[in-house]
Motif scaffolding. Structure first.
Motif, PDB file in Angstrom:
ATOM      1  N   PRO A  23     -42.317  82.976 -11.558  1.00 50.19           N
ATOM      2  CA  PRO A  23     -43.269  82.610 -10.516  1.00 50.19           C
ATOM      3  C   PRO A  23     -42.730  82.884  -9.064  1.00 50.19           C
ATOM      4  O   PRO A  23     -41.466  83.161  -9.054  1.00 50.19           O
ATOM      5  CB  PRO A  23     -43.416  81.166 -10.515  1.00 50.19           C
ATOM      6  CG  PRO A  23     -42.130  80.605 -11.044  1.00 50.19           C
ATOM      7  CD  PRO A  23     -42.005  81.703 -12.071  1.00 50.19           C
ATOM      8  N   ALA A  24     -43.483  83.350  -8.029  1.00 50.79           N
ATOM      9  CA  ALA A  24     -43.029  83.747  -6.639  1.00 50.79           C
ATOM     10  C   ALA A  24     -42.149  82.613  -6.242  1.00 50.79           C
ATOM     11  O   ALA A  24     -42.520  81.371  -6.455  1.00 50.79           O
ATOM     12  CB  ALA A  24     -44.254  83.941  -6.014  1.00 50.79           C
ATOM     13  N   VAL A  25     -41.075  83.088  -5.795  1.00 50.55           N
ATOM     14  CA  VAL A  25     -40.155  82.038  -5.277  1.00 50.55           C
ATOM     15  C   VAL A  25     -39.779  82.153  -3.686  1.00 50.55           C
ATOM     16  O   VAL A  25     -39.382  83.567  -3.622  1.00 50.55           O
ATOM     17  CB  VAL A  25     -38.803  81.843  -6.004  1.00 50.55           C
ATOM     18  CG1 VAL A  25     -38.106  83.244  -6.144  1.00 50.55           C
ATOM     19  CG2 VAL A  25     -37.881  80.902  -5.623  1.00 50.55           C
ATOM     20  N   GLU A  26     -39.547  81.481  -2.818  1.00 49.07           N
ATOM     21  CA  GLU A  26     -39.245  81.625  -1.411  1.00 49.07           C
ATOM     22  C   GLU A  26     -37.578  81.382  -1.480  1.00 49.07           C
ATOM     23  O   GLU A  26     -37.252  80.421  -1.722  1.00 49.07           O
ATOM     24  CB  GLU A  26     -39.923  80.841  -0.664  1.00 49.07           C
ATOM     25  CG  GLU A  26     -39.688  80.989   0.976  1.00 49.07           C
ATOM     26  CD  GLU A  26     -40.504  80.420   2.082  1.00 49.07           C
ATOM     27  OE1 GLU A  26     -40.084  79.537   2.686  1.00 49.07           O
ATOM     28  OE2 GLU A  26     -41.900  80.520   1.785  1.00 49.07           O
ATOM     29  N   GLN A  42     -35.220  75.953  -4.216  1.00 48.42           N
ATOM     30  CA  GLN A  42     -35.932  75.284  -5.219  1.00 48.42           C
ATOM     31  C   GLN A  42     -35.308  75.014  -6.467  1.00 48.42           C
ATOM     32  O   GLN A  42     -34.449  75.752  -6.922  1.00 48.42           O
ATOM     33  CB  GLN A  42     -37.281  76.109  -5.417  1.00 48.42           C
ATOM     34  CG  GLN A  42     -38.167  76.312  -4.327  1.00 48.42           C
ATOM     35  CD  GLN A  42     -39.271  77.426  -4.456  1.00 48.42           C
ATOM     36  OE1 GLN A  42     -39.565  77.520  -5.709  1.00 48.42           O
ATOM     37  NE2 GLN A  42     -39.555  77.816  -3.596  1.00 48.42           N
ATOM     38  N   ASP A  43     -35.674  73.873  -7.151  1.00 46.71           N
ATOM     39  CA  ASP A  43     -35.214  73.451  -8.312  1.00 46.71           C
ATOM     40  C   ASP A  43     -35.339  74.606  -9.429  1.00 46.71           C
ATOM     41  O   ASP A  43     -36.359  75.091  -9.501  1.00 46.71           O
ATOM     42  CB  ASP A  43     -35.397  72.066  -8.895  1.00 46.71           C
ATOM     43  CG  ASP A  43     -34.975  70.912  -7.822  1.00 46.71           C
ATOM     44  OD1 ASP A  43     -34.138  71.209  -7.261  1.00 46.71           O
ATOM     45  OD2 ASP A  43     -35.600  70.022  -7.607  1.00 46.71           O
ATOM     46  N   ASN A  44     -34.585  74.556 -10.523  1.00 48.42           N
ATOM     47  CA  ASN A  44     -34.843  75.238 -11.761  1.00 48.42           C
ATOM     48  C   ASN A  44     -35.080  76.788 -11.266  1.00 48.42           C
ATOM     49  O   ASN A  44     -35.843  77.502 -11.940  1.00 48.42           O
ATOM     50  CB  ASN A  44     -35.988  74.826 -12.624  1.00 48.42           C
ATOM     51  CG  ASN A  44     -35.451  73.401 -12.917  1.00 48.42           C
ATOM     52  OD1 ASN A  44     -34.366  73.115 -13.237  1.00 48.42           O
ATOM     53  ND2 ASN A  44     -36.291  72.501 -12.853  1.00 48.42           N
ATOM     54  N   THR A  45     -34.650  77.335 -10.040  1.00 45.79           N
ATOM     55  CA  THR A  45     -34.791  78.901  -9.854  1.00 45.79           C
ATOM     56  C   THR A  45     -33.443  79.631  -9.986  1.00 45.79           C
ATOM     57  O   THR A  45     -32.690  79.240  -9.372  1.00 45.79           O
ATOM     58  CB  THR A  45     -35.380  79.022  -8.354  1.00 45.79           C
ATOM     59  OG1 THR A  45     -34.642  78.293  -7.695  1.00 45.79           O
ATOM     60  CG2 THR A  45     -36.794  78.574  -8.337  1.00 45.79           C
ATOM     61  N   GLU A  46     -33.732  80.858 -10.689  1.00 46.75           N
ATOM     62  CA  GLU A  46     -32.396  81.420 -10.861  1.00 46.75           C
ATOM     63  C   GLU A  46     -32.177  82.472  -9.774  1.00 46.75           C
ATOM     64  O   GLU A  46     -32.992  82.896  -9.223  1.00 46.75           O
ATOM     65  CB  GLU A  46     -32.335  82.506 -12.146  1.00 46.75           C
ATOM     66  CG  GLU A  46     -32.306  81.542 -13.529  1.00 46.75           C
ATOM     67  CD  GLU A  46     -32.452  82.347 -14.698  1.00 46.75           C
ATOM     68  OE1 GLU A  46     -32.144  83.736 -14.505  1.00 46.75           O
ATOM     69  OE2 GLU A  46     -32.918  82.418 -15.675  1.00 46.75           O
ATOM     70  N   GLU A  47     -30.935  82.710  -9.106  1.00 48.85           N
ATOM     71  CA  GLU A  47     -30.659  83.783  -8.385  1.00 48.85           C
ATOM     72  C   GLU A  47     -31.121  85.013  -8.669  1.00 48.85           C
ATOM     73  O   GLU A  47     -30.786  85.295  -9.861  1.00 48.85           O
ATOM     74  CB  GLU A  47     -29.157  83.553  -7.790  1.00 48.85           C
ATOM     75  CG  GLU A  47     -28.847  82.230  -6.813  1.00 48.85           C
ATOM     76  CD  GLU A  47     -27.623  82.246  -6.167  1.00 48.85           C
ATOM     77  OE1 GLU A  47     -27.501  81.786  -5.045  1.00 48.85           O
ATOM     78  OE2 GLU A  47     -26.687  82.908  -6.855  1.00 48.85           O
ATOM     79  N   LEU A  48     -31.552  85.730  -7.846  1.00 44.79           N
ATOM     80  CA  LEU A  48     -31.361  87.394  -8.394  1.00 44.79           C
ATOM     81  C   LEU A  48     -30.169  88.081  -7.760  1.00 44.79           C
ATOM     82  O   LEU A  48     -29.869  88.010  -6.610  1.00 44.79           O
ATOM     83  CB  LEU A  48     -32.695  88.113  -7.582  1.00 44.79           C
ATOM     84  CG  LEU A  48     -32.847  89.312  -7.659  1.00 44.79           C
ATOM     85  CD1 LEU A  48     -33.125  89.870  -9.123  1.00 44.79           C
ATOM     86  CD2 LEU A  48     -33.916  90.036  -6.791  1.00 44.79           C
ATOM     87  N   TRP A  49     -29.585  88.639  -8.721  1.00 46.75           N
ATOM     88  CA  TRP A  49     -28.435  89.631  -8.068  1.00 46.75           C
ATOM     89  C   TRP A  49     -28.850  91.081  -8.791  1.00 46.75           C
ATOM     90  O   TRP A  49     -28.807  91.209  -9.965  1.00 46.75           O
ATOM     91  CB  TRP A  49     -27.045  89.125  -8.726  1.00 46.75           C
ATOM     92  CG  TRP A  49     -26.692  87.894  -8.190  1.00 46.75           C
ATOM     93  CD1 TRP A  49     -27.000  86.619  -8.163  1.00 46.75           C
ATOM     94  CD2 TRP A  49     -25.173  87.855  -7.360  1.00 46.75           C
ATOM     95  NE1 TRP A  49     -26.402  85.675  -7.465  1.00 46.75           N
ATOM     96  CE2 TRP A  49     -25.218  86.442  -6.865  1.00 46.75           C
ATOM     97  CE3 TRP A  49     -24.297  88.776  -7.030  1.00 46.75           C
ATOM     98  CZ2 TRP A  49     -24.135  85.966  -6.162  1.00 46.75           C
ATOM     99  CZ3 TRP A  49     -23.248  88.323  -6.259  1.00 46.75           C
ATOM    100  CH2 TRP A  49     -23.205  87.061  -5.712  1.00 46.75           C
TER     101      TRP A  49
END
Length: 549
Positions: A23-26, A42-49
């Motif tokens: 899902p879109a994440v800010e 936000q909870d349960n959101t993975e970082e993008l590397w």
């Protein structure tokens, strides 16, 4: 040069990330010297590397003060960043473009990466030529290790140590090197223990329009033939292209000078033709149309599967010469660093069970691609989305991996590794924290001191925790030669690479994981059944002993 000079805006808040399957994440976008990072509270959101070296192209769009950056990756992923503020968006886009196109190899991430895992095995020394030679030396005494290319003086694209016929001395090799393109004199690629036949590879002979010859070259090639036997020279160019090469000083082996060898021309495309094919193929795979005829027409027009068929057909021919005809084979095109390596590698996959194991395939990649001088730095500089003019880019290694996947799909129990292993190699060939695929040949890697300054991919892959991800649960050792079908209906689009960022591929991955879980569960059940059977047999034996007088 400092990376800070290239980063105009290191951090932007309230950036919205859109990426496949999430899902879109800010969150907050940060740029470092080697990574684009987006983290969210936000909870349960993975970082993008995302490695900058994985970025193939970027597009910018603006609606009012809101800017959007579309990032197209070399692994075919497409990511969208919505950035508030036009200036911030322009600065981020400019920084990404600069950081993803660094000229100096020594500024790339492998030179800065420090592993967080325990290094159990030094991958740089896992597949040395001396170790590979030991596998052959027990079966034959007709070959030797030559150090003629020490310091890369004879051939810049060969490793310092090569395997050559024992009857040919180093002085003869030096003379042959002046007669072959790029100094790539014929060397051993594969020894078939079943009948002693071999595959050799080289560059084209420099016969030119005058029909120049080299007696040392003729002696070297004939040294691989048994008494009364003929050999085959497989030229991966069409006869027309090979004849045109003579005008530029190249050419092919003349029958009059190589009477015991039969020359076969099998045309395999190279360079920009392959790159354009990949661009069209990925474009077709990303097509959003619901018109089936249009989609299939685009796939066919790309000619990607046609290239797969041509390469596999030639590899099967080489394997057939070795195993069924009992004849040795010399394979070359023009330079001997692209289509030649595709054919020699795939022929070994067909003929040699060891090449179908994880370590065997790693050894094959090291021996037939890295040490053999495939120019990864040039070929993998761009992928399917880059808009700049192509120079030396071509998906040669990806085509090879696709061919391996086609065989793996036809023989799912004969390979120790799974599809994820092949995908991992594709990803690291184009962008990696490891130094394995940096440089264009062993000479360049030596000058860059990669062994001292970077980590080998194999050091990471061969750890037990990682190996388990790449192991095929269906594997049963198969010591037979496997003959893949190259019929059009047998070749399929590799969904795991080309459709994996589409929604359908997620369901396929989930189905595969479920299948693996079922197989593992069945194995556990079978193990328990075997234990119960042994216990029952022991009880029956004890009862029989008690009943006997």
């Amino acid at each position: 040069m400092e990376f800070a000079e290239l980063i105009k805006t290191p951090r932007v808040d309230n950036v919205v990330l859109h990426r496949p399957f999430y899902p879109a994440v800010e969150g907050t976008l940060c740029l470092t010297g080697h990574h684009l990072i987006l983290s969210s509270r936000q909870d349960n959101t993975e970082e993008l590397w995302l490695l900058h070296s994985n970025i193939d192209a970027i597009d910018k769009r603006f609606v009012g003060s809101l800017g959007t950056i579309i990032i197209k990756c070399k692994d075919f992923r497409i990511i969208q960043l919505d950035i508030p503020g036009m200036e911030e968006c322009l600065n981020i886009a400019s920084s990404i473009e600069a950081l993803s196109t660094l000229d100096s190899i020594t500024l790339m991430y492998p030179f800065f990466y420090r592993p967080m895992f325990e290094v159990i095995e030094d991958g740089w020394h896992s597949f040395l030529p001396e170790q590979e030679f030991e596998l052959y030396s027990s079966a034959t005494s007709e070959w030797r290790l030559s150090y003629v290319n020490k310091e890369f003086a004879v051939c810049p694209s060969y490793p310092p140590i090569v395997i050559v016929p024992k009857s040919v001395d180093d002085e003869a090799l030096r003379k042959v090197a002046t007669f072959r393109h790029g100094g790539r004199f014929p060397v051993l690629s594969y020894y078939h223990k079943k009948n002693g036949m071999v595959i050799m590879r080289s560059g084209q002979p420099l016969t030119g329009t005058n029909g120049r010859r080299c007696k040392e070259d003729e002696k070297l090639i004939n040294a691989t033939l048994r008494a009364g036997k003929r050999g085959y020279i497989i030229d991966t160019r069409s006869l027309n292209v090979a004849q045109q090469a003579r005008a530029k000083g190249g050419g092919f082996e003349q029958e009059a000078h190589y009477p015991q060898w039969r020359r076969i021309h099998k045309s395999i495309e190279r360079y920009h033709i392959l790159q354009e094919s990949l661009i069209k193929f990925v474009e077709a795979c990303n097509e959003q149309t619901h018109n089936m005829d249009r989609w299939l027409s685009k796939l066919e027009a790309s000619n990607w599967l046609t290239h797969i068929k041509e390469i596999l057909t030639t590899a099967c021919l080489a394997a057939q010469c070795i195993d069924r005809e009992g004849a040795s084979v010399l394979i070359h095109g023009t330079e001997g660093i692209d289509s030649t390596l595709q054919v020699t590698s795939l022929a070994q996959i067909i003929l040699e069970p060891r090449s179908r194991t994880i370590r065997g395939f790693e050894a094959l990649t090291e021996r037939e691609w890295l040490q053999a001088g495939h120019p990864f730095q040039q070929r993998c500089a761009q992928s399917a989305y880059c808009n700049s003019k192509q120079k030396w880019e071509a998906p040669v290694f990806l085509l090879f991996l696709d061919c391996v996947w086609q065989i793996l799909r036809q023989f799912p129990c004969s390979f120790e590794f799974n599809e994820h292993f092949l995908i991992m190699l594709f990803e690291h060939a184009y962008a990696s924290q490891f130094g394995t695929f940096l440089g264009n040949n062993e000479s360049e890697r030596c000058k860059l001191k990669l062994q001292q300054k970077t980590m080998s991919l194999w050091s990471w892959v061969n750890r037990p925790n990682e190996l388990s991800k790449f192991t095929n649960p269906l594997f049963e050792a198969n010591n037979l030669v496997i003959w893949p079908s190259v019929a059009p209906q047998s070749l399929q689009l590799w969904e795991g690479i080309f459709l994996r960022w589409n929604r359908t591929s997620k369901y396929l991955d989930e189905a595969y994981e479920e299948m693996v879980n079922i197989i593992e569960y069945n194995k556990e059940l079978q193990a328990k059944v075997n234990i119960l059977r042994r216990q029952l047999a022991e009880l029956e034996t004890e009862d029989g002993m008690q009943e006997s007088p």
